[in-house]
Design a protein around this motif. Sequence first.
Motif, PDB file in Angstrom:
ATOM      1  N   ARG A   1      -3.749   9.696  -6.586  1.00 22.10           N
ATOM      2  CA  ARG A   1      -4.909   9.186  -7.326  1.00 22.10           C
ATOM      3  C   ARG A   1      -4.727   9.352  -8.835  1.00 22.10           C
TER       4      ARG A   1
ATOM      5  N   ILE B   1      -3.523   6.258 -10.952  1.00 19.18           N
ATOM      6  CA  ILE B   1      -4.330   5.051 -11.148  1.00 19.18           C
ATOM      7  C   ILE B   1      -4.703   4.809 -12.610  1.00 19.18           C
TER       8      ILE B   1
ATOM      9  N   ARG C   1      -3.774   1.327 -14.610  1.00 16.52           N
ATOM     10  CA  ARG C   1      -4.862   0.435 -15.007  1.00 16.52           C
ATOM     11  C   ARG C   1      -4.915   0.267 -16.532  1.00 16.52           C
TER      12      ARG C   1
ATOM     13  N   TYR D   1      -2.664  -3.133 -14.756  1.00 19.51           N
ATOM     14  CA  TYR D   1      -2.419  -3.251 -13.315  1.00 19.51           C
ATOM     15  C   TYR D   1      -3.675  -2.831 -12.557  1.00 19.51           C
ATOM     16  N   ASP D   2      -4.037  -3.624 -11.569  1.00 21.87           N
ATOM     17  CA  ASP D   2      -5.295  -3.409 -10.852  1.00 21.87           C
ATOM     18  C   ASP D   2      -5.110  -2.483  -9.654  1.00 21.87           C
ATOM     19  N   THR D   3      -4.391  -1.398  -9.849  1.00 19.88           N
ATOM     20  CA  THR D   3      -4.178  -0.410  -8.788  1.00 19.88           C
ATOM     21  C   THR D   3      -5.507   0.207  -8.400  1.00 19.88           C
ATOM     22  N   ARG D   4      -5.726   0.366  -7.096  1.00 15.21           N
ATOM     23  CA  ARG D   4      -7.015   0.906  -6.657  1.00 15.21           C
ATOM     24  C   ARG D   4      -6.841   1.776  -5.415  1.00 15.21           C
ATOM     25  N   GLU D   5      -7.786   2.673  -5.234  1.00 12.41           N
ATOM     26  CA  GLU D   5      -7.786   3.541  -4.052  1.00 12.41           C
ATOM     27  C   GLU D   5      -8.506   2.851  -2.906  1.00 12.41           C
ATOM     28  N   VAL D   6      -7.991   3.059  -1.678  1.00 14.43           N
ATOM     29  CA  VAL D   6      -8.627   2.518  -0.479  1.00 14.43           C
ATOM     30  C   VAL D   6      -8.766   3.644   0.538  1.00 14.43           C
TER      31      VAL D   6
ATOM     32  N   TYR E   1       0.830  -1.198   0.000  1.00 15.07           N
ATOM     33  CA  TYR E   1       0.000   0.000   0.000  1.00 15.07           C
ATOM     34  C   TYR E   1       0.870   1.256   0.000  1.00 15.07           C
TER      35      TYR E   1
ATOM     36  N   LEU F   1      -3.370   3.978  -1.731  1.00 15.37           N
ATOM     37  CA  LEU F   1      -3.475   3.152  -2.923  1.00 15.37           C
ATOM     38  C   LEU F   1      -3.030   1.737  -2.584  1.00 15.37           C
TER      39      LEU F   1
END
Length: 350
Positions: free
Chosen positions: A154, A157, A161, A165-170, A141, A190
Motif C-alpha cells: 500500500r 500507491i 499516483r 499512474y492510477d494504481t489502486r487498492e482492491v 494485479y 493492488l
Amino acid sequence: MANGSGRTIVVGGGVIGLCTAYYLAKAGAEVLLLERDQIGAGASSGNAGAIAPGHGPMTKPGRILQALRWMKDPTSPLYLRPRFDPRLFRWLWAFRSYCTEAHVLRSMLALAPLGHEGRALFDELQEEEDLDCHFRPEGYYEVYRTSEGLAGARDEIPLQRAHGYDTREVSGEFLREEEPTLKPGTAGGLFFPEAATVDPARFLEALKRAAVFRGLKVRTGAEVSEVLASGGRTRGVRLSHGEIVNGDTVVLATGAYSLTLARAGGLSLPIQPAKGYHRDLSVEHGGAPALNITFMLGERYVFCTPLDGTLRLAGTLELSGHNHRKMGARLRNLTESAMEYVDGMGGSVS
C-alpha cells in the motif's frame, strides 16, 4: 563483407535489440541485427510477459538487509549465492548507496515519463502491426495473502499516483470475484490499470517479421567477440570465428554480456548478471487452472500469466554470476508458491 557505410549493427536479438532494430528500420535506416543464438533465446522469451510501467527502482531502502536475510534460502525471491567475487562485492556496495528514499524519488522522475511513453508505444505498435502476441491491455494485479504484505504494498500507491499512474487498492473479495481460483483468505491487493501483458516469445517473433518486412536483416548464430573502432569512430564488429562485419554505428543490446564488449571500447558498465526462472503449465492437461486475470503473488514475487492454453509462472532473481545452471529448488518453488494462493494447481512440483 562489403563496406558498411551508413549501416547500423544491433548486437543482441532480445526485446531491447529487436525493438531498437525495428524502429531504426521503420525510420529508413540500413540495419543488421546479429544474435549469437536464436531471437529471444534468453530472458526475453522466458519472462512473465508483463508490461509494467510506473514501478520504482529495485534500489529501495532496506533492500540489502532483505537480501542478506534471504541469502541462505535457495527458494527466496532474491537469492545471492555466497561466493568470493570482488566484482560482485563492489557492485553490492554501490547498490547499497542507492537504496535511499531520495534515490527512489530521483529515479521516478526518469522512470515515470518513460513508462507513460513506452506504454503508449505498445498500443501504437499493436495498432500499426497487429502483432499476434496474445496482447492483453487490461492491467494486472498484485495479490497478497497477508495483511502485513498488503500494508507494505500500500505504501507504493502515493508515489505512483503522484507520477500519473492510477494504481489502486482492491479487496480480497473483489479479487476472488475477478479470479475465483484464488483461495479463501486472500487479504487484498493492488491493481495496475496502465499495465498490459503479452506472450513474450510470440511478441518477439511477430515483431521480427514486422521489422524484416521494413528492411531489417537478421543473422542468428552470429556471436560478436569484439567491437571494432579506430580514431574515435566505430568500424564494425568481429565475430567469434574471425569474420569482420562493417558498420558505422554499433548498438550493444546484449544485457549482462555487454561487459566484455564494452570494456574493449573503454567503457566500464556497472552490471551484474541476474537469473530468473519460469515454467509453463498446461491448462488442458490439468497442470493449472484457466485464469481470468494476470497477477503477481505479492509475498512470493511470482507472476501468474495466462497465455494460450498454458499458465506461465515466472519470477525470482538470482545473483550467481555468468552461468546457465538451474537450481531445482528455485524452479519447484514457482509451483509451490502458486499452490499457496491458487486452487486447482495440479501435477508434480518436480
